[in-house]
Design an enzyme around this catalytic site. Structure first.
Site, PDB file in Angstrom:
ATOM      1  N   GLY A 187       0.849  -1.195   0.000  1.00  0.00           N
ATOM      2  CA  GLY A 187       0.000   0.000   0.000  1.00  0.00           C
ATOM      3  C   GLY A 187       0.881   1.239   0.000  1.00  0.00           C
ATOM      4  O   GLY A 187       2.084   1.166  -0.277  1.00  0.00           O
ATOM      5  N   PHE A 188       0.315   2.371   0.386  1.00  0.00           N
ATOM      6  CA  PHE A 188       1.078   3.623   0.376  1.00  0.00           C
ATOM      7  C   PHE A 188       2.273   3.538   1.315  1.00  0.00           C
ATOM      8  O   PHE A 188       3.366   3.982   0.985  1.00  0.00           O
ATOM      9  CB  PHE A 188       0.174   4.790   0.771  1.00  0.00           C
ATOM     10  CG  PHE A 188      -0.840   5.135  -0.273  1.00  0.00           C
ATOM     11  CD1 PHE A 188      -0.454   5.797  -1.433  1.00  0.00           C
ATOM     12  CD2 PHE A 188      -2.169   4.792  -0.121  1.00  0.00           C
ATOM     13  CE1 PHE A 188      -1.376   6.127  -2.407  1.00  0.00           C
ATOM     14  CE2 PHE A 188      -3.113   5.114  -1.093  1.00  0.00           C
ATOM     15  CZ  PHE A 188      -2.705   5.777  -2.242  1.00  0.00           C
ATOM     16  N   GLU A 194     -18.498  10.286  -0.605  1.00  0.00           N
ATOM     17  CA  GLU A 194     -18.107  10.223  -2.016  1.00  0.00           C
ATOM     18  C   GLU A 194     -18.973   9.241  -2.783  1.00  0.00           C
ATOM     19  O   GLU A 194     -19.398   9.507  -3.908  1.00  0.00           O
ATOM     20  CB  GLU A 194     -16.611   9.883  -2.109  1.00  0.00           C
ATOM     21  CG  GLU A 194     -15.749  11.059  -1.687  1.00  0.00           C
ATOM     22  CD  GLU A 194     -14.284  10.725  -1.470  1.00  0.00           C
ATOM     23  OE1 GLU A 194     -13.465  11.652  -1.520  1.00  0.00           O
ATOM     24  OE2 GLU A 194     -13.950   9.542  -1.223  1.00  0.00           O
ATOM     25  N   ALA A 240      -3.767   7.939   3.753  1.00  0.00           N
ATOM     26  CA  ALA A 240      -2.607   7.668   2.910  1.00  0.00           C
ATOM     27  C   ALA A 240      -1.375   8.513   3.279  1.00  0.00           C
ATOM     28  O   ALA A 240      -0.284   7.969   3.442  1.00  0.00           O
ATOM     29  CB  ALA A 240      -2.970   7.871   1.443  1.00  0.00           C
TER      30      ALA A 240
END
Lengths: 428, 428
Positions: free
Chosen positions: A17-18, A175, A320
């Site tokens: 991942g990040f 979102e 993130a």
């Protein structure tokens, strides 16, 4: 694997991942061997996952093969494998295929998944959004609901098929609500004959008192109003007490809906179990100020699966930028140690801000004293995300998709994949 | 559905492939109601499916929502539904959700799927390539095989994982062999550490005497040589007698391979069964010269699911241009009838030629006296396919992907989707 088990210091990173990627990136100038292990063959740009669920972006626009990202790093070995556990005595990570990888330093960046607060039986009815498969599943259910509504003759069934419930008022819920509402009211508006996509109900349910609790109250209120303007029903202070194939029971009332999406809770990866380490309620490993596991200076835990306290007593947020900062910090720290340097600073999180989009042209941004909302915030959000996308090809492709969706209102990947028709290899 | 069961003549088209779409397109100027039914929500550009399997294109680049294609055709109703059968007496099509659609004229364009010549037990080991799910499945197996090879310590296992067998030397088999060979030797060459993708074996097996039997012999020979130049092993006159998780038995010899792809036989859709009509060995409905079902002038069958004899006694080939010509013909014929005009010409297939690509920069084309091969043929193939792609967005996107793959050698969608993690709706 022999290649990397030489004399050089061997850093094993679990999770691409990040956080994990920035650990590996931090060693680009260092004389160490690195093995990065992930159960997927790709890095996923999770912040845009909701746009795949909303059919705006295709799966390949937000994911990149991990080994492709490190193809020019000869000292990096990429392994696609599921970690079964960590043998702290033998200093090795055990993989699902029975093999194991020895380490000198281990970094666990295995992230989190969605949690149902002990109501796991809700998952089939209310899938969460953490993986590409989740996104494709949700996309398929949304589009199938409209197809079913066009086909049915029964008004009650049609109403339930045209009702979409999102549980959880954080950035993901906000979102998703915005993108589904616009998918129905703009993108699909002209495509149906027997139904009016404008009859679609999108209900965003939040148990707490306001949306986006991590943002200032003013921006929360703005977000609610902006969502309501694009046709989203926002229900605050409304805990969900039941999920079924009929819909949800919220604040004691039955809400009939064929599509429910879970954006409420998260649960850390099993890293704590692998290590036998102390964890918090969300299952996150409680780490030292230098992100190591208490009593194990050779094991670091970062990102969503780590509980790292800041000087003010609060925990580093599961976003993130935090994971990226931790990744950079850990790489730097390990390099200092290898050089025999001391004087290690504890990890110090710099909060850069919070962003969330509301539909196709609005957003809210909170950076320190700066509070932005509306179209300007949205443009900053777009540019920031395009900038952070890895790889010129994908930047271009996503920019193109967005430009296209925005001007033409067409969504690039309105595909219902037949999940039941994916053939599993007998060996799988 | 009420909408379309008015006084106007109601044409029901089942199947939104090349044939079905062109039937609907043929009525753009006609005063009729049209219902197009497909079990998918998208039209699939099958000729490029092998590029999804080869990770060159993403799924959304070769598929478009059917109802989006007809969004401006107010007299067209799109239904996503599985047809269960046809009630010829009641003149209605029965759908999987229990409802039915009445028709005045019915056009069945339900295509074909791959067939295993009575060895259906081979399918789990040797999937065919007809759907987007097939393509994603094959892509996942190819990429997973390389990941497994990188992980394993056992040379025999590694060899089997790096051996890819394609059964069937038609255009699909040739195109798959070429793209897999180049995926391994170009695209993946720098991405692995423990394995050399150049050790990959791609074996194309054909039971007949030559590749591309529909092409002139000279082009078949050229294709074999061109494939061998890019590292494909071609085995001609070699029938496969066994498929298993270990590999295949071909010409009596065992060939160990973890990835097998089926590109051999096709089987028509169950249209003949729905109609109780006479069919040929491939299950295709034997139709009249005007493409109607014998004794049922109100029912047409076109495309891969129809057996239509040409004046020379041969059958119309199962390729996209043929289906499109039949679709146009049927629409024209129905319009003539509605105008009370007689003098119907029988369907007359005009063969425009055959094309097949060999890897990333070569192709063969046969058009009448014209025989093209090599790079020129490849450019013509590219332009033709970009031209025939529906929708500016996709043309642009595919052109971009191809340009990118060609120059950078990166493949846009090297994603292994976790088929087991797609969540089926309990209601599904």
């Amino acid at each position: 694997m022999e290649k990397t088990s030489g004399k050089r210091h061997h850093v094993v990173v679990v999770g691409a991942g990040f956080g994990g990627l920035d650990v590996v990136n931090g060693f680009s100038d260092a004389d160490v061997d690195i093995t990065i292990i992930d159960r997927r063959n790709y890095h996923l740009f999770q912040p845009l996952l909701y746009q795949v669920a909303g059919a705006s972006l295709s799966t390949s626009e937000i994911a990149w093969p991990i080994r492709y990202l490190f193809r020019n790093r000869r000292n990096v070995l990429t392994l696609m494998a599921e970690v079964q556990g960590v043998d702290i005595e033998a200093r090795q990570v055990n993989l699902d295929n029975g093999s194991s990888v020895g380490y000198d330093t281990l970094v666990l960046a295995t992230g989190a998944t969605h949690a149902y607060f002990g109501r796991d039986e809700w998952e089939p009815y209310a899938p969460g959004l953490k993986t590409l498969e989740d996104a494709a599943t949700i996309r398929g259910r949304i589009l199938s609901a409209f197809e079913g509504a066009e086909r049915t003759g029964d008004p009650l069934t049609r109403a339930a098929l045209q009702t979409f419930v999102i549980i959880g008022g954080g950035p993901t819920g906000v979102e998703l609500a915005g993108t589904i509402s616009e998918l129905a009211k703009d993108t699909l508006a002209h495509d149906f004959r027997s139904i009016a996509p404008r009859d679609t109900r999108v209900v965003l349910i939040e148990a707490g008192a306001r949306l986006l609790p991590a943002f200032p109250e003013k921006l929360s209120d703005y977000t609610r109003q902006a969502l309501e303007k694009i046709g989203v029903e926002v229900a605050l202070g409304s805990p969900v007490t039941e999920c079924s194939s009929d819909g949800v029971i919220v604040a004691g009332k039955q809400l009939k809906a064929k599509t429910i999406i879970w954006a409420a809770g998260v649960q850390a990866s099993p890293a704590a179990r692998w290590l036998g380490a102390e964890s918090d309620r969300a299952g996150r490993v409680i780490v030292e100020p230098d992100l190591t596991v208490p009593g194990h200076p050779d094991i670091f835990v970062i990102g969503d699966t780590a509980a790292s306290k800041m000087s003010d007593g609060k925990f580093v947020p599961g976003i993130a930028p935090a994971a990226k900062q931790q990744g950079k910090y850990v790489a730097k720290l390990i390099k200092r140690r290898l050089k025999g340097k001391g004087g290690e600073e504890p990890f110090n999180y710099k909060h850069q801000g919070n962003l969330a989009t509301i539909g196709r042209s609005l957003a809210v941004i909170h950076m320190g004293r700066l509070k932005l909302r509306g179209a300007i915030a949205w443009w900053i959000w777009k540019l920031a995300h395009i900038y952070f996308l890895i790889g010129a090809r994908n930047r271009l492709s996503v920019a193109l998709s967005w430009a296209w969706n925005h001007s033409v209102g067409y969504r690039g990947s309105r595909l219902i994949m037949r999940t039941s028709e994916y053939r599993k290899h007998p060996g799988e």
